[in-house]
Structures are given as C-alpha cells and as structure tokens.
Design an enzyme around this catalytic site. Sequence first.
Site: not given
Length: 615
Positions: A280-282, A284, A304
């Site tokens: 997720i985030s970085n 992701g 994500g």
Amino acid sequence: MMPIAHSACRPVVVLALALGLAACASAPRPVTPSMIERDASAFRVQRTTSHRDGDDLLTAGLGLAGLRMLAPPAFADAAAPTPVELRRRAIWSNWRGIADLAPGGGYGEVYGSVATVPGREFSALATVPGARQPHRVLVQVPDAFDRTRRCVLVAPSSGSRGVYGAIAVAGAWGLPKGCAVAYTDKGTGSDYVDLDARTGMQADGSIAALGTEALAFAPEVPEGATGVAFKHAHSQDNPEADWGRHVRQAAEFALVALDEAFPAEAPFTFANTRVIAVGISNGGGAVLRAAEQDGDWLDAVVAGEPSVLVDGHDSRALYDYTTEAMLLMPCALLAMDDLPQPPLQAQARGQWTERCRVLREAGLVDGSDADAQARDALARMRASGWTDEALRAGALSVGFDLWRAVAVNYASAYGRFGIDAHPCGYGWSAQNAEGSRRVATAQERAAWWSDASGIPPGAGVGIVDDSVRVDPSLSRLQCLRGLWSGASVEAERVHRGVAETRAGLPRKGLPVTVIHGADDGLIPMAFTSAPYVAKARAAGRDVRFWQVRHAQHFDAFLGLPDYGARYLPMLPYVYRALDRTLDALEQGKSLPGDAVIDTVPRAGKPLTAEHLALP
C-alpha cells in the site's frame, strides 16, 4: 476457467557460489538447484531467529490487546534495548502506523487477523547492482507453512517505514493462511545515523559505531556534520528508482529462506513457488514497479493506494503535487466547509489566514482579503486536478505538517544530495522545544530503529529550519517548490530523480489489481492510480481497478472520532483482493473485476460488514 499455472521454463542465472543463510555459518553451502534464479552474493549479514512461546511472527506475542496499548512495549534498559525488545516494539509501532486498531474500528473482529503464528524469521541486507547502500529483506516462515501450496507474499513497506512496515498488510493476511511473507524496506526505513555520536544501526536494530561491518546504513559523513541522517534522504541512491528491483530481491531471498527452513522439500524456485506482490502507498507503487520487471517470476500483484507516476494520462509526480499542496492548501482550506477535525479550523484559521497573506505578497494568489485569497487558492488547486474530496482529507496532512516533511525528504532523495547538502538548507536533528538543534540522548537514539517512521519529524527527530517565522519559512517552502518549477542545477537533479521513478507497463498476462480510496488526500487517485490503470489498459494489460468511496489514505487515523465517522478503512479491500486473487490462481475462479464501491460511513457507530460493502 483453469487455474493460472506456473511456467515450466523460466530464465535462470546459475550461481558460482552460494552463501550460507545462518548468521553463524562458517563456510558457504555448495551450489544446489535451489540457487537457480537468484544471486546469493547479493545477501549479507544473514540472521535466523525463532519466534514461539509468547513471541510469535505476527504480533510478537502482543495480541490485539497489546497492539492496542497506547504506550509502546517498554525496554528493560532504555539506553540499551535487546534485539528481542527492539523487534517487539518495531512490530507494535508498524501495526499502529498502518491499521485502525481502535475499539469499534473492526480490526480483528470484522476483518483482519492477529492470530498467534509461531515460526522463524530469516533476514539479511541486500544490495541491488549499482546501489551505494543496502535494503533490508526479511522473510517470515510460519511453522504451518503449507509445503504443498508453496505460497509467498512479497511486501515492500508503506511510506518510508522499516522492514516490518507491511506486517499489517501482508503478514496479517498471509501468515495465518500458511504462506511465507517476504518484506523489504525498499531502501528507506529507520536505520538512522547519529552524526554527533557517529553511530548507526546494525542488522538486529542495535547501535554500533560508524565503520562497523554490519551497519544497515553507512553513509559518507562530512567533517563537522551534526544532527541525524537517514537512508531515504541520504543514501544518494534515489531508492524509489529501484523499488521494483528491491521487491524482486526480497522474493529471491524468500526462496533462499524456504530452502533453509525446509531442506527436505528444496529446491524452492519461482517455477514451483507461487509469488504474489502486495503493498500500500509507497509499497503499492513498489509492487507496480515490480510488475514490470523482466522474467516470469511473479504470479499476481495487488496494489493499494499506490504512489505511482506514469507518462501522460494527467499523472502528476509526488513531488509536484506535494509542494503545491504544501504552499496552497492551508490557504485554500479556508474556502471550504465541513473539514474533518483535526485540524480544528477555529484554531488553524489564524495560521491559514497568514499563509494567504504571504502567498498574496509573493504573487502566488490573488485577492484583496483572506476570503478572496482563499477562494483563489482553492480555484488554482481544483484547476490542477484536486477534487474536493481529496482536499478535505488533505486537511490532515496540513494539520500534521506532512506536506513539508515529505517535500524536504524527497527533495534530498530525488536529487541524491548527501548529508549537509540539502539545496534548501534543511537538516534533521534532535531538537529543543523552540526547534533548535541539540544532541540526541542515548535513550532517544536507542529507540529510533523501532519507533521511527523513516521520515522525520517523529521519534525525537525533527526538521531543522533556522529561519522559521509565524508561518514556517515561506522562503524555504518556495525553494522546495522551485526544485520542481524552477530551472536551477538543483532542480534539474530533482527532475532527473523523478524521471527515474516513472512506472512502465506490467508484464503481459500478469494479473494486477489496483485499489484506491476516492477521498485519498495524500496520494490523490486522480494523479496516480487512475492514470496508471488508463495507461496499462491502453496497452492491453490485465489490470482491474477498485475505487472505494468514503476512503482516504490513513487507516491509522480512523481512531480520531471525526475521521472514523466519515471514512472507511482500506485494508479490508486489500485483503479481499488477495482472497480473490489467490482463488483465481489456485482454483480457477474469476479474478476480481472493476468496481466502484459504495460504502456506508460509520457515523460514530461500530464498524460492521455492511459499512464496507466488500465486492
């Protein structure tokens, strides 16, 4: 539909030498078939630890009740914690930094798992070709690993977190199912260097003098340097450029670890072991970069709320929209109603009004008074692609000064600037109450590895800005923005660094699921996921897209009452996508299709499955 099969023949690299996995190994192991497809010389300072009897893989023995404790697990000696204590506290910190564990939030009850999972951890420092500094890799192998299914999740940390930074994402889903989980800090993490004490972090999280062989981050330190250095900002590697390769190396190390864990079942190879990348985030963004890596080594990807940049399709670079928000958003929010709390608008109004005034003086907004200036700032942000939903959720990043924290760090990372070479004059240090530099205490230094998020401020380390006024140094904020909008030599370096992070297309035939909150105010969907999906589909790639209404970026902030009332967590959708993906890979069921998910906000009530409307 038939199950998606593994390739029977994949490109191989035969090794001349294989390193022993255990830290105590005195001689290299002979080459075996399991060494195919990985370069064992990339891994050093290898360690193996067992985690049973009150110290499991998923929660370090804390369970849900322990993870919910507001105070971190204590060290017996605050200045000299043991590796066991550091690990437990790092797991506590990373769970709380990612998941909504608050009572009523549903974790461990409506979705997610904190099951007791005994097993072993295999860890090492790995280096991608051409890099100055290593990244951490760590593989959790549960005792109940299903050797008939051979499932591995490979999970890069979110944000700039340390190696346990994806435990709530991948570990919580994969370990109870009998999968091994391979983590990487992707060249970021909490391996801080104290420039005053001349110390860094060893592989086990303990402190040692610079020059020690087992340091996880050993930068070049200029004479007279003071304060704190950390890997994301000061490695001079631009780690984001290599995030896909970091993920691949973590998967390779998982095969090494599984051979060590189950020698009778070896070899574990990409041809006989299923690998799913999730983040997720970085993290992701990192798994999407992994999706473009050569070779048929990866079976599926779940990304994500990814931080990802592509050419065209209205994609915008993180550094671009972050520095824009850093300058304009405090003023623009004055023109919006119904902002989530905190920040408390009544308390913030004075600072935001002052920001409008100085922006007007600098010629960055128009308007004769604060209201007109705020409307102009808001109009400018809308014109550049910001939605009102993202702007409202972005109020949290304004309140916690996240935009500046991200911009200061990424300016250094993208430009590959070394210690004491920040182009806008920023630094990092332990600080006195008024913000001046001071030397860190032994107790602060000892807790950095377990407590820090990888981007200060936090864990006793702050951003040093000697020119702070009522409005934090607009001149320096403009300098940060100028590294994107200007034409200086330093700006050219930042632009080159950003260009190195552009994502390519996923491998043909690789199933990819992208999930994003429609209200994400830190990594807006319109600048990241939506352009990536559009570009991939235009090229005929196998990508599906879940857009989750009433979801923003930070599950961990849903414990704040107003955020919990307005927004739903993202982790349940990542878990559901993993469920659907594994069913497709193993049982031939349909892969998840596109979905715009109409959730129902909790409005202060305990979370139920009906609120989530999972597809």
